[in-house]
Design a protein around this motif. Structure first.
Motif, PDB file in Angstrom:
ATOM      1  N   PRO A   1       7.941  14.366  -6.796  1.00  0.00           N
ATOM      2  CA  PRO A   1       9.094  13.846  -6.219  1.00  0.00           C
ATOM      3  C   PRO A   1       9.037  13.274  -4.842  1.00  0.00           C
ATOM      4  CG  PRO A   1       9.750  15.878  -7.438  1.00  0.00           C
ATOM      5  CD  PRO A   1       8.084  15.806  -7.526  1.00  0.00           C
ATOM      6  N   VAL A   2       9.436  12.337  -4.561  1.00  0.00           N
ATOM      7  CA  VAL A   2       9.451  11.797  -3.250  1.00  0.00           C
ATOM      8  C   VAL A   2       8.295  11.209  -2.746  1.00  0.00           C
ATOM      9  CG1 VAL A   2      10.193  12.040  -0.470  1.00  0.00           C
ATOM     10  CG2 VAL A   2      11.382  13.093  -2.271  1.00  0.00           C
ATOM     11  N   PHE A   3       7.268  11.988  -2.970  1.00  0.00           N
ATOM     12  CA  PHE A   3       5.943  11.543  -2.679  1.00  0.00           C
ATOM     13  C   PHE A   3       5.488  10.313  -3.288  1.00  0.00           C
ATOM     14  CE2 PHE A   3       1.180  12.175  -2.805  1.00  0.00           C
ATOM     15  CZ  PHE A   3       0.838  12.060  -1.409  1.00  0.00           C
ATOM     16  N   ARG A   4       5.970  10.143  -4.726  1.00  0.00           N
ATOM     17  CA  ARG A   4       5.519   9.213  -5.563  1.00  0.00           C
ATOM     18  C   ARG A   4       5.994   7.886  -5.091  1.00  0.00           C
ATOM     19  NH1 ARG A   4       8.554  11.923  -9.323  1.00  0.00           N
ATOM     20  NH2 ARG A   4      10.986  11.376  -9.435  1.00  0.00           N
ATOM     21  N   SER A   5       7.030   7.782  -4.236  1.00  0.00           N
ATOM     22  CA  SER A   5       7.463   6.630  -3.739  1.00  0.00           C
ATOM     23  C   SER A   5       6.663   6.127  -2.367  1.00  0.00           C
ATOM     24  CB  SER A   5       8.964   6.601  -3.418  1.00  0.00           C
ATOM     25  OG  SER A   5       9.771   6.650  -4.606  1.00  0.00           O
ATOM     26  N   LEU A   6       6.612   7.337  -1.581  1.00  0.00           N
ATOM     27  CA  LEU A   6       6.040   7.214  -0.555  1.00  0.00           C
ATOM     28  C   LEU A   6       4.378   6.680  -0.406  1.00  0.00           C
ATOM     29  CD1 LEU A   6       7.737   9.975   1.661  1.00  0.00           C
ATOM     30  CD2 LEU A   6       8.315   7.536   1.488  1.00  0.00           C
ATOM     31  N   ILE A   7       3.890   7.213  -1.347  1.00  0.00           N
ATOM     32  CA  ILE A   7       2.444   7.003  -1.391  1.00  0.00           C
ATOM     33  C   ILE A   7       2.021   5.536  -1.753  1.00  0.00           C
ATOM     34  CG2 ILE A   7       2.072   7.495  -4.064  1.00  0.00           C
ATOM     35  CD1 ILE A   7      -0.384   8.466  -1.065  1.00  0.00           C
ATOM     36  N   SER A   8       2.892   4.893  -2.173  1.00  0.00           N
ATOM     37  CA  SER A   8       2.650   3.372  -2.487  1.00  0.00           C
ATOM     38  C   SER A   8       2.525   2.357  -1.008  1.00  0.00           C
ATOM     39  CB  SER A   8       3.581   2.565  -3.308  1.00  0.00           C
ATOM     40  OG  SER A   8       3.680   3.507  -4.190  1.00  0.00           O
ATOM     41  N   VAL A   9       3.135   3.071  -0.085  1.00  0.00           N
ATOM     42  CA  VAL A   9       3.060   2.367   1.365  1.00  0.00           C
ATOM     43  C   VAL A   9       1.608   2.423   1.757  1.00  0.00           C
ATOM     44  CG1 VAL A   9       4.210   2.331   3.678  1.00  0.00           C
ATOM     45  CG2 VAL A   9       5.790   2.475   1.624  1.00  0.00           C
ATOM     46  N   PRO A  10       1.218   3.719   2.267  1.00  0.00           N
ATOM     47  CA  PRO A  10      -0.352   3.632   2.757  1.00  0.00           C
ATOM     48  C   PRO A  10      -1.164   2.848   2.077  1.00  0.00           C
ATOM     49  CG  PRO A  10       0.474   5.956   1.943  1.00  0.00           C
ATOM     50  CD  PRO A  10       1.620   5.118   1.963  1.00  0.00           C
ATOM     51  N   ALA A  11      -1.194   2.891   0.598  1.00  0.00           N
ATOM     52  CA  ALA A  11      -2.025   2.012   0.019  1.00  0.00           C
ATOM     53  C   ALA A  11      -1.767   0.686   0.182  1.00  0.00           C
ATOM     54  CB  ALA A  11      -1.587   2.415  -1.770  1.00  0.00           C
ATOM     55  N   GLY A  12      -0.701   0.198   0.439  1.00  0.00           N
ATOM     56  CA  GLY A  12      -0.668  -1.372   0.969  1.00  0.00           C
ATOM     57  C   GLY A  12      -1.131  -1.419   2.319  1.00  0.00           C
ATOM     58  N   VAL A  13      -0.742  -0.466   3.268  1.00  0.00           N
ATOM     59  CA  VAL A  13      -1.582  -0.421   4.505  1.00  0.00           C
ATOM     60  C   VAL A  13      -3.052  -0.517   4.546  1.00  0.00           C
ATOM     61  CG1 VAL A  13      -1.548   0.576   6.952  1.00  0.00           C
ATOM     62  CG2 VAL A  13       0.619   0.524   5.704  1.00  0.00           C
ATOM     63  N   GLU A  14      -3.614   0.201   3.834  1.00  0.00           N
ATOM     64  CA  GLU A  14      -5.125   0.370   3.467  1.00  0.00           C
ATOM     65  C   GLU A  14      -5.630  -0.791   2.668  1.00  0.00           C
ATOM     66  OE1 GLU A  14      -7.185   2.199   5.322  1.00  0.00           O
ATOM     67  OE2 GLU A  14      -4.942   3.055   6.522  1.00  0.00           O
ATOM     68  N   ARG A  15      -4.856  -1.476   1.986  1.00  0.00           N
ATOM     69  CA  ARG A  15      -5.086  -2.525   1.128  1.00  0.00           C
ATOM     70  C   ARG A  15      -6.131  -2.011  -0.063  1.00  0.00           C
ATOM     71  NH1 ARG A  15      -3.975  -7.780   3.456  1.00  0.00           N
ATOM     72  NH2 ARG A  15      -2.229  -7.412   5.097  1.00  0.00           N
ATOM     73  N   MET A  16      -5.552  -1.089  -0.662  1.00  0.00           N
ATOM     74  CA  MET A  16      -6.379  -0.734  -1.778  1.00  0.00           C
ATOM     75  C   MET A  16      -6.402  -1.825  -2.591  1.00  0.00           C
ATOM     76  SD  MET A  16      -5.302   2.462  -4.628  1.00  0.00           S
ATOM     77  CE  MET A  16      -6.096   3.697  -3.537  1.00  0.00           C
ATOM     78  N   PRO A  17      -7.632  -2.006  -3.364  1.00  0.00           N
ATOM     79  CA  PRO A  17      -7.675  -2.960  -4.252  1.00  0.00           C
ATOM     80  C   PRO A  17      -6.587  -3.192  -5.493  1.00  0.00           C
ATOM     81  CG  PRO A  17      -9.884  -2.099  -3.872  1.00  0.00           C
ATOM     82  CD  PRO A  17      -8.801  -1.184  -3.204  1.00  0.00           C
ATOM     83  N   LEU A  18      -5.835  -4.103  -5.392  1.00  0.00           N
ATOM     84  CA  LEU A  18      -4.760  -4.178  -6.511  1.00  0.00           C
ATOM     85  C   LEU A  18      -4.867  -3.695  -7.931  1.00  0.00           C
ATOM     86  CD1 LEU A  18      -1.606  -4.734  -5.972  1.00  0.00           C
ATOM     87  CD2 LEU A  18      -2.010  -7.006  -6.389  1.00  0.00           C
ATOM     88  N   PRO A  19      -5.984  -3.995  -8.224  1.00  0.00           N
ATOM     89  CA  PRO A  19      -6.265  -3.522  -9.933  1.00  0.00           C
ATOM     90  C   PRO A  19      -6.489  -2.315  -9.945  1.00  0.00           C
ATOM     91  CG  PRO A  19      -7.658  -5.574  -9.184  1.00  0.00           C
ATOM     92  CD  PRO A  19      -7.119  -5.096  -8.007  1.00  0.00           C
ATOM     93  N   ILE A  20      -6.988  -1.428  -9.063  1.00  0.00           N
ATOM     94  CA  ILE A  20      -7.238   0.111  -9.082  1.00  0.00           C
ATOM     95  C   ILE A  20      -5.817   0.597  -8.832  1.00  0.00           C
ATOM     96  CG2 ILE A  20      -7.990   2.024  -7.518  1.00  0.00           C
ATOM     97  CD1 ILE A  20     -10.543   0.280  -7.173  1.00  0.00           C
ATOM     98  N   PHE A  21      -5.015   0.034  -7.854  1.00  0.00           N
ATOM     99  CA  PHE A  21      -3.666   0.678  -7.396  1.00  0.00           C
ATOM    100  C   PHE A  21      -2.667   0.503  -8.682  1.00  0.00           C
ATOM    101  CE2 PHE A  21       0.726  -0.231  -6.215  1.00  0.00           C
ATOM    102  CZ  PHE A  21       0.950   0.868  -5.482  1.00  0.00           C
TER     103      PHE A  21
END
Length: 202
Positions: free
Chosen positions: A109-129
């Motif tokens: 809970p809560v973390f599942r929403s927030l974790i998407s933001v650093p993934a975007g900041v770090e530009r994790m490859p979209l297919p993997i994300f």
């Protein structure tokens, strides 16, 4: 949900990603209960709630990507007790454990929403994300939709237990934050005391 059916459940879950106070532990079992009464099919409930999770996570990923590293560092520098080195350590951690964090983070809970933001900041490859988000969300959503489906009118039992789990996670996060602040304040005060003593000796 009563008006829109399974798409309404998906919309509610998408909003839950954007506004964590909305409780998925209530939305998902309720969707399962609605499926058990024939208001929507079980498959549709599973598909649309997972789709809602992915859409919500993708929106937060977009926010992180638009924000970018430079802006993140600039914002962090303005936050009291936060250092640029903290961002650098977070980046290093995310490079090593980002994929696991995205997958398992969907179940916290809560973390599942927030974790998407650093993934975007770090530009994790979209297919993997998208793949990891879909798999993690599907597992979480399926567990609670099925619980609501089989419990029927007693679907609220699920939210009671998960609510307790959410409170434990939130309490742990608050304690970790307080420890972080205490350590930073203590170090700063020690440095200031050292500086004063050095000035007196001179």
């Amino acid at each position: 949900m009563g008006t829109l059916g399974a798409p309404g459940a998906g919309l509610a879950i998408a909003l839950e990603n954007l506004f964590p106070p909305l409780p998925s532990e209530v939305i998902l079992p309720l969707a399962g209960f609605a499926a058990s009464t024939g208001r929507m099919s079980l498959l549709a409930a599973l598909v649309f709630t997972t789709l809602g999770s992915v859409v919500g996570a993708l929106a937060l990923y977009g926010i992180g990507a638009a924000l970018g590293r430079d802006r993140t560092v600039a914002l962090a520098a303005k936050i009291p007790l936060v250092k640029v080195t903290d961002i650098e350590r977070t980046e290093a951690w995310f490079e090593r454990h980002g994929t696991k964090a995205i997958f398992f983070g969907r179940m916290i809970p809560v973390f599942r929403s927030l974790i998407s933001v650093p993934a975007g900041v770090e530009r994790m490859p979209l297919p993997i994300f998208l793949t990891l988000t879909t798999l993690g969300s599907a597992l979480w959503n399926t567990a609670f939709v099925l619980a609501g489906y089989f419990l029927g009118a007693q679907w609220e039992v699920v939210s009671t237990y998960v609510s307790a789990y959410s409170k434990v996670v939130l309490a742990a996060a608050v304690i970790a934050l307080l420890v972080f602040v205490w350590i930073r304040v203590s170090r700063r005060s020690h440095k200031q005391e050292g500086g004063v003593r050095a000035g007196r000796t001179e």
